[in-house]
Write an enzyme that holds these catalytic residues in place. Structure first.
Site, PDB file in Angstrom:
ATOM      1  N   LYS A  35       0.845  -1.202   0.000  1.00 14.81           N
ATOM      2  CA  LYS A  35       0.000   0.000   0.000  1.00 14.81           C
ATOM      3  C   LYS A  35       0.881   1.252   0.000  1.00 14.81           C
ATOM      4  O   LYS A  35       2.069   1.190   0.341  1.00 14.81           O
ATOM      5  CB  LYS A  35      -0.908  -0.017   1.230  1.00 14.81           C
ATOM      6  CG  LYS A  35      -0.152  -0.106   2.547  1.00 14.81           C
ATOM      7  CD  LYS A  35      -1.094  -0.360   3.720  1.00 14.81           C
ATOM      8  CE  LYS A  35      -0.315  -0.606   4.996  1.00 14.81           C
ATOM      9  NZ  LYS A  35      -1.190  -0.850   6.150  1.00 14.81           N
ATOM     10  N   ARG A 131     -10.688   0.329  15.612  1.00 14.97           N
ATOM     11  CA  ARG A 131     -10.623   1.180  14.422  1.00 14.97           C
ATOM     12  C   ARG A 131     -11.511   0.588  13.335  1.00 14.97           C
ATOM     13  O   ARG A 131     -12.329   1.269  12.736  1.00 14.97           O
ATOM     14  CB  ARG A 131      -9.158   1.295  13.969  1.00 14.97           C
ATOM     15  CG  ARG A 131      -8.921   2.255  12.842  1.00 14.97           C
ATOM     16  CD  ARG A 131      -7.454   2.287  12.434  1.00 14.97           C
ATOM     17  NE  ARG A 131      -7.009   1.019  11.870  1.00 14.97           N
ATOM     18  CZ  ARG A 131      -5.801   0.800  11.356  1.00 14.97           C
ATOM     19  NH1 ARG A 131      -4.905   1.773  11.355  1.00 14.97           N
ATOM     20  NH2 ARG A 131      -5.478  -0.372  10.860  1.00 14.97           N
ATOM     21  N   TYR A 258      17.035  30.272   6.037  1.00 16.77           N
ATOM     22  CA  TYR A 258      15.797  30.993   6.377  1.00 16.77           C
ATOM     23  C   TYR A 258      15.663  31.112   7.889  1.00 16.77           C
ATOM     24  O   TYR A 258      15.947  30.155   8.625  1.00 16.77           O
ATOM     25  CB  TYR A 258      14.578  30.229   5.857  1.00 16.77           C
ATOM     26  CG  TYR A 258      14.376  30.317   4.352  1.00 16.77           C
ATOM     27  CD1 TYR A 258      14.186  31.550   3.721  1.00 16.77           C
ATOM     28  CD2 TYR A 258      14.348  29.159   3.586  1.00 16.77           C
ATOM     29  CE1 TYR A 258      13.973  31.608   2.344  1.00 16.77           C
ATOM     30  CE2 TYR A 258      14.133  29.218   2.218  1.00 16.77           C
ATOM     31  CZ  TYR A 258      13.950  30.441   1.607  1.00 16.77           C
ATOM     32  OH  TYR A 258      13.742  30.503   0.255  1.00 16.77           O
ATOM     33  N   MET A 306      12.930  24.206   0.698  1.00 20.20           N
ATOM     34  CA  MET A 306      12.167  23.320  -0.178  1.00 20.20           C
ATOM     35  C   MET A 306      13.088  22.410  -0.994  1.00 20.20           C
ATOM     36  O   MET A 306      12.823  21.216  -1.158  1.00 20.20           O
ATOM     37  CB  MET A 306      11.300  24.149  -1.128  1.00 20.20           C
ATOM     38  CG  MET A 306      10.387  23.314  -2.021  1.00 20.20           C
ATOM     39  SD  MET A 306       9.460  24.317  -3.174  1.00 20.20           S
ATOM     40  CE  MET A 306       8.439  25.295  -2.074  1.00 20.20           C
TER      41      MET A 306
HETATM   42  C1  LIG Z   1      -0.415  -1.758   6.857  1.00 25.48           C
HETATM   43  C2  LIG Z   1      -0.945  -3.001   7.438  1.00 25.48           C
HETATM   44  C3  LIG Z   1      -0.076  -4.030   7.817  1.00 25.48           C
HETATM   45  C4  LIG Z   1       1.428  -3.891   7.792  1.00 25.48           C
HETATM   46  O1  LIG Z   1       1.868  -3.233   8.958  1.00 25.48           O
HETATM   47  P1  LIG Z   1       3.445  -3.047   9.217  1.00 25.48           P
HETATM   48  O2  LIG Z   1       3.521  -2.508  10.591  1.00 25.48           O
HETATM   49  O3  LIG Z   1       3.911  -2.071   8.190  1.00 25.48           O
HETATM   50  O4  LIG Z   1       4.040  -4.377   9.051  1.00 25.48           O
HETATM   51  C5  LIG Z   1      -0.637  -5.216   8.244  1.00 25.48           C
HETATM   52  N1  LIG Z   1      -1.982  -5.375   8.331  1.00 25.48           N
HETATM   53  C6  LIG Z   1      -2.835  -4.393   8.007  1.00 25.48           C
HETATM   54  C7  LIG Z   1      -4.301  -4.612   8.131  1.00 25.48           C
HETATM   55  C8  LIG Z   1      -2.355  -3.169   7.559  1.00 25.48           C
HETATM   56  O5  LIG Z   1      -3.207  -2.195   7.246  1.00 25.48           O
END
Ligand SMILES: *Cc1c(COP(=O)(O)O)cnc(C)c1O
Length: 361
Positions: A35, A131, A258, A306
């Site tokens: 992701k 969550r 800056y 930047m």
């Molecule tokens: C992002 C995610 C993971 C991975 O978590 P890490 O701490 O990066 O290993 C695992 N399970 C779910 C549901 C996630 O959203």
């Protein structure tokens, strides 16, 4: 003949980290989480590199999954938050995407869809993170509704996610595991389960189940603040590099950058490096944050701009325009920079903008 700022991505280190995850839980199948553009590393390239060894991939949205499909990734792809609207169900089924199911509207969208083929679902239980997911006492009903649907394939995965697995002293992870095992649905089908993120793969063997879901560890950084024997075997995948583009001597009492927030206490040599917050180097980095120039740690001085930063190289025996600079990488953990800035390595990697070319080696 181009700006020297780039993120070099070591795909061999990536494979090493995947194999470490696999070897720590030899009876689990390991699904790489790609992701958010593979935590900034380039989702398509990361998935291509792991495709020969990974049974599936995990992403946050159907758009991310379609991008992988369009680029030749043929494995199942798990949508970690499931669908956001009911029209995504048939698109997911057509593309062999797997759906997390986290609430009743998602169950209903799946059951009432008209599908050309069955879809594989992962049913989420809220064991304490609060969550996403069904409450433990609602799991049986959700499971029954899904397993009775012609749209859903038999091999439903029951899953949950940890809130505190990176805290090795916390009781919360054991509590979540206990809660999970206590509320698994009763069925004649074989159930498979999934709990572990990176921290749990590395440090909580009780959480190793049929499927594991490593993200951050694949990219080579530790999810823990303290040393941990398995995490210590990880290899950083990204080296964030740039180069010195200017050098000047200033006198004691003169300031840099800056807001003039750093003033030289002695006559100093200042190197300007072409990387800034427009490249994902955090503007919150304080004076003294380490920067590697020619492999030597030198302190950042002055505000991050930047497109540029300024570094005190007075103590470097030799420095010249063009010299290699590393912002983070195998010799300078991204977690160390993050911690100086009040954040975590996850954020610095994930938010790295497209302006920084990713170079694969
Ligand atoms: C992002 C995610 C993971 C991975 O978590 P890490 O701490 O990066 O290993 C695992 N399970 C779910 C549901 C996630 O959203």
């Amino acid at each position: 003949m181009s700006r020297p700022t780039k993120a070099i991505i070591d795909l061999q280190a990536l494979r090493h980290n995947f194999e470490l995850a696999q070897s720590l839980a030899p009876h689990s199948s390991t699904i790489p989480m790609v992701k958010a553009n593979a935590y900034g590393h380039g989702a398509v390239e990361v998935a291509r590199a792991l495709a020969p060894i990974a049974p599936a991939f995990g992403v946050a949205s159907i758009e991310e999954a379609i991008d992988l499909r369009d680029n030749g990734i043929t494995q199942p792809i798990l949508l970690l938050e499931g669908i956001f609207s009911s029209d995504e169900v048939s698109l997911a089924a057509q593309n062999n995407f797997w759906l997390m199911v986290e609430n009743q509207p998602q169950v209903e969208a799946i059951i009432s869809a008209t599908l050309a083929r069955k879809i594989k679902v992962w049913l989420g239980m809220d064991t304490g993170m609060h969550r996403l997911g069904f409450q433990p006492n609602e799991i049986q009903a959700a499971y029954d509704a899904l397993s009775n649907s012609h749209n859903v394939s038999d091999d439903i995965v029951i899953t949950s996610h940890f809130a505190c697995a990176d805290d090795l002293d916390s009781q919360a992870t054991s509590e979540q595991i206990k809660n999970f095992d206590l509320h698994l649905p009763k069925t004649n089908n074989t159930l498979s389960t999934s709990l572990a993120n990176s921290a749990a793969i590395l440090a909580w063997p009780q959480a190793h189940r049929d499927w594991q879901r490593p993200g951050f560890m694949l990219y080579g950084s530790s999810p823990f603040v303290q040393p941990q024997e398995n995490a210590d075997q990880l290899q950083a995948v990204m080296s964030f590099e740039s180069a010195v583009i200017s050098l000047r001597n200033i006198s004691a009492g003169e300031s840099v950058g800056y807001t003039a927030n750093w003033t030289a206490q002695r006559d100093s040599t200042i190197a300007t490096v072409t990387v800034g917050y427009g490249d994902g180097y955090p503007r919150s980095a304080p004076n003294g944050t380490p920067v590697l120039i020619n492999g030597v740690r030198c302190p950042l001085v002055g505000r991050v701009s930047m497109d540029m930063i300024t570094v005190d190289v007075t103590d470097l025996p030799q420095v010249a325009i063009g010299d290699k600079t590393v912002l983070w990488g195998p010799e300078l953990p991204v977690n160390e920079i993050a911690s100086a800035c009040g954040t975590i390595g996850y954020e610095l990697l994930t938010r790295m903008p497209a302006r920084v070319p990713r170079v694969y080696s």
